[in-house]
Design an enzyme around this catalytic site. Structure first.
Site, PDB file in Angstrom:
ATOM      1  N   PRO A  74       0.852  -1.198   0.000  1.00 18.79           N
ATOM      2  CA  PRO A  74       0.000   0.000   0.000  1.00 18.79           C
ATOM      3  C   PRO A  74       0.881   1.239   0.000  1.00 18.79           C
ATOM      4  O   PRO A  74       1.748   1.383   0.858  1.00 18.79           O
ATOM      5  CB  PRO A  74      -0.788  -0.129   1.310  1.00 18.79           C
ATOM      6  CG  PRO A  74       0.049  -1.002   2.187  1.00 18.79           C
ATOM      7  CD  PRO A  74       0.827  -1.906   1.290  1.00 18.79           C
ATOM      8  N   MET A  75       0.686   2.126  -0.970  1.00 17.13           N
ATOM      9  CA  MET A  75       1.528   3.320  -1.080  1.00 17.13           C
ATOM     10  C   MET A  75       0.657   4.544  -1.333  1.00 17.13           C
ATOM     11  O   MET A  75      -0.033   4.616  -2.361  1.00 17.13           O
ATOM     12  CB  MET A  75       2.563   3.132  -2.196  1.00 17.13           C
ATOM     13  CG  MET A  75       3.606   2.069  -1.877  1.00 17.13           C
ATOM     14  SD  MET A  75       4.792   1.765  -3.215  1.00 17.13           S
ATOM     15  CE  MET A  75       3.799   0.743  -4.320  1.00 17.13           C
ATOM     16  N   GLN A 102      -6.282  -1.449   3.050  1.00 15.98           N
ATOM     17  CA  GLN A 102      -5.551  -1.085   4.266  1.00 15.98           C
ATOM     18  C   GLN A 102      -6.235   0.101   4.948  1.00 15.98           C
ATOM     19  O   GLN A 102      -6.524   1.117   4.314  1.00 15.98           O
ATOM     20  CB  GLN A 102      -4.094  -0.722   3.996  1.00 15.98           C
ATOM     21  CG  GLN A 102      -3.338  -0.527   5.328  1.00 15.98           C
ATOM     22  CD  GLN A 102      -1.898  -0.130   5.152  1.00 15.98           C
ATOM     23  OE1 GLN A 102      -1.604   0.978   4.699  1.00 15.98           O
ATOM     24  NE2 GLN A 102      -0.981  -1.015   5.534  1.00 15.98           N
ATOM     25  N   CYS A 138       3.101   2.889   9.101  1.00 19.97           N
ATOM     26  CA  CYS A 138       3.322   4.157   8.405  1.00 19.97           C
ATOM     27  C   CYS A 138       3.943   5.183   9.348  1.00 19.97           C
ATOM     28  O   CYS A 138       3.427   5.428  10.439  1.00 19.97           O
ATOM     29  CB  CYS A 138       1.998   4.680   7.848  1.00 19.97           C
ATOM     30  SG  CYS A 138       2.182   6.192   6.888  1.00 19.97           S
ATOM     31  N   LYS A 175       0.026  -4.908   9.208  1.00 20.96           N
ATOM     32  CA  LYS A 175       1.327  -4.577   8.629  1.00 20.96           C
ATOM     33  C   LYS A 175       2.070  -3.683   9.613  1.00 20.96           C
ATOM     34  O   LYS A 175       1.532  -2.658  10.047  1.00 20.96           O
ATOM     35  CB  LYS A 175       1.178  -3.858   7.286  1.00 20.96           C
ATOM     36  CG  LYS A 175       2.511  -3.586   6.591  1.00 20.96           C
ATOM     37  CD  LYS A 175       2.295  -2.993   5.190  1.00 20.96           C
ATOM     38  CE  LYS A 175       3.616  -2.923   4.428  1.00 20.96           C
ATOM     39  NZ  LYS A 175       4.508  -1.850   4.927  1.00 20.96           N
ATOM     40  N   HIS A 181       7.686  -4.779   7.757  1.00 19.98           N
ATOM     41  CA  HIS A 181       8.698  -3.963   7.079  1.00 19.98           C
ATOM     42  C   HIS A 181       9.969  -4.061   7.915  1.00 19.98           C
ATOM     43  O   HIS A 181       9.958  -3.747   9.109  1.00 19.98           O
ATOM     44  CB  HIS A 181       8.216  -2.513   6.983  1.00 19.98           C
ATOM     45  CG  HIS A 181       9.124  -1.636   6.185  1.00 19.98           C
ATOM     46  ND1 HIS A 181       8.660  -0.766   5.214  1.00 19.98           N
ATOM     47  CD2 HIS A 181      10.472  -1.469   6.198  1.00 19.98           C
ATOM     48  CE1 HIS A 181       9.685  -0.113   4.677  1.00 19.98           C
ATOM     49  NE2 HIS A 181      10.786  -0.537   5.270  1.00 19.98           N
ATOM     50  N   GLY A 234      12.884  -2.701   0.892  1.00 16.09           N
ATOM     51  CA  GLY A 234      14.109  -2.749   0.117  1.00 16.09           C
ATOM     52  C   GLY A 234      14.193  -3.853  -0.914  1.00 16.09           C
ATOM     53  O   GLY A 234      15.264  -4.099  -1.459  1.00 16.09           O
TER      54      GLY A 234
END
Length: 332
Positions: free
Chosen positions: A16-17, A69, A99, A138, A170, A212
């Site tokens: 999700p961005m 999300q 986030c 997440k 992450h 990454g």
């Protein structure tokens, strides 16, 4: 789709961005991979409960398997948002605990919640009570002064106790003090081995690794280390053909399709026509297509043609066809 469809798809997912993974982007990505799990941008619980839910939650059915999300930290409001969102038929609803943006901190959700695993557990339970759709999480490996080797297992243990059976981690800490959201994507060091150990320690949780990961080779390497899934963020956006065109065959063992990036561009034309017919603008879609030919001869001309032409009034599919000339003339 049946309940575990998203779990099966989560072997490879796109992250999700914010401002990137909108419905247009996801439609493009779905043309490249039938199997990968796609995530929406993060939508805050208040935006769903107090805003225009239809604007935030509507999507094209072709996008399945699809995960929503949500961001928030109030169990009651998250429950209400989940109840509304469940009506849209998502394959998964994911709670954002990763986030690092300033907006997130002031709203007390996102990575700051790594400090409050009990509250996250309450949020998850409240969401689960509203739907049979799987609720996932997440997160980061920790925030600020936390020791990830203590914070992450404590957090995952709380999630397991709350009934969470799938999580994405992450592999960086989030520094809420002193680093910008952009810096938080690159500056904190990656700790992949820690997540490998968490997979061994929490065998009952389906764990995806994120952070990454730039190539399909790297994704396969993480899966070979025992990870259940791999989530790819910026590489899936900036070099989508490299990540997604071969994903179904290499990650899922599906029969290989020989679809090319050129064919994907042509396949977008009916979708673009439909968007323009409703009053949409071309650049709302083509901004997600700029990296379609990344690394290939003519890619710069393709990108420049779209950037210079797609925003103009009346721009239509002909802009795509002219931009394609920059690529095809090299392929001839």
């Amino acid at each position: 789709m049946h309940l575990n469809a998203a779990t099966q798809a989560a072997r490879l997912s796109t992250a999700p961005m914010m401002d990137w993974t909108d419905s247009h982007c996801r439609y493009l990505h779905r043309l490249m991979s039938r199997q990968a799990l796609l995530y929406t941008e993060m939508v805050t619980a208040p935006a769903i409960t107090r805003g225009d839910a239809e604007r935030f939650l509507a999507y094209d059915p072709a996008e399945h398997p699809l995960a929503l999300q949500i961001g928030g930290s109030d169990p009651t409001e998250l429950a209400q948002a989940t109840r509304i969102a469940a009506q849209y038929g998502y394959d998964e609803i994911n709670l954002n605990v990763g986030c690092p943006s300033d907006r997130v901190q002031s709203g007390c959700f996102g990575a700051v919640l790594m400090r409050q695993p009990a509250l996250v557990a309450d949020c998850v339970k409240a969401m689960q009570d509203q739907t049979a759709i799987e609720i996932t999480v997440k997160c980061r490996i920790g925030v600020d002064e936390q020791d990830p080797h203590e914070a992450l297992p404590r957090f995952l243990d709380a999630m397991l106790g709350a009934g969470v059976r799938r999580a994405t981690v992450h592999a960086r800490k989030a520094w809420l003090e002193g680093l910008s959201p952009k810096q938080n994507r690159d500056v904190p060091p990656l700790d992949y081995p820690l997540i490998y150990r968490m997979k061994q320690a929490f065998s009952d949780i389906h764990l995806s690794i994120n952070g990454g990961i730039a190539t399909l080779d790297e994704a396969e390497a993480h899966l070979a280390q025992g990870m259940d899934g791999v989530m790819v963020g910026r590489a899936a956006y900036h070099t989508p053909a490299e990540i997604l065109l071969d994903a179904d065959a290499r990650i899922y063992g599906a029969e290989a399709t020989s679809r090319t990036a050129e064919e994907i561009a042509f396949a977008m034309l009916p979708y673009i026509d439909a968007h323009l017919a409703t009053g949409g603008r071309l650049n709302q879609i083509t901004r997600h297509m700029l990296g379609l030919f990344a690394g290939r001869p003519g890619a710069r001309g393709w990108k420049r043609a779209l950037s210079e032409e797609a925003h103009k009034d009346g721009a239509g599919p002909e802009v795509i066809l002219r931009a394609l000339d920059h690529v095809t003339q090299h392929a001839a």
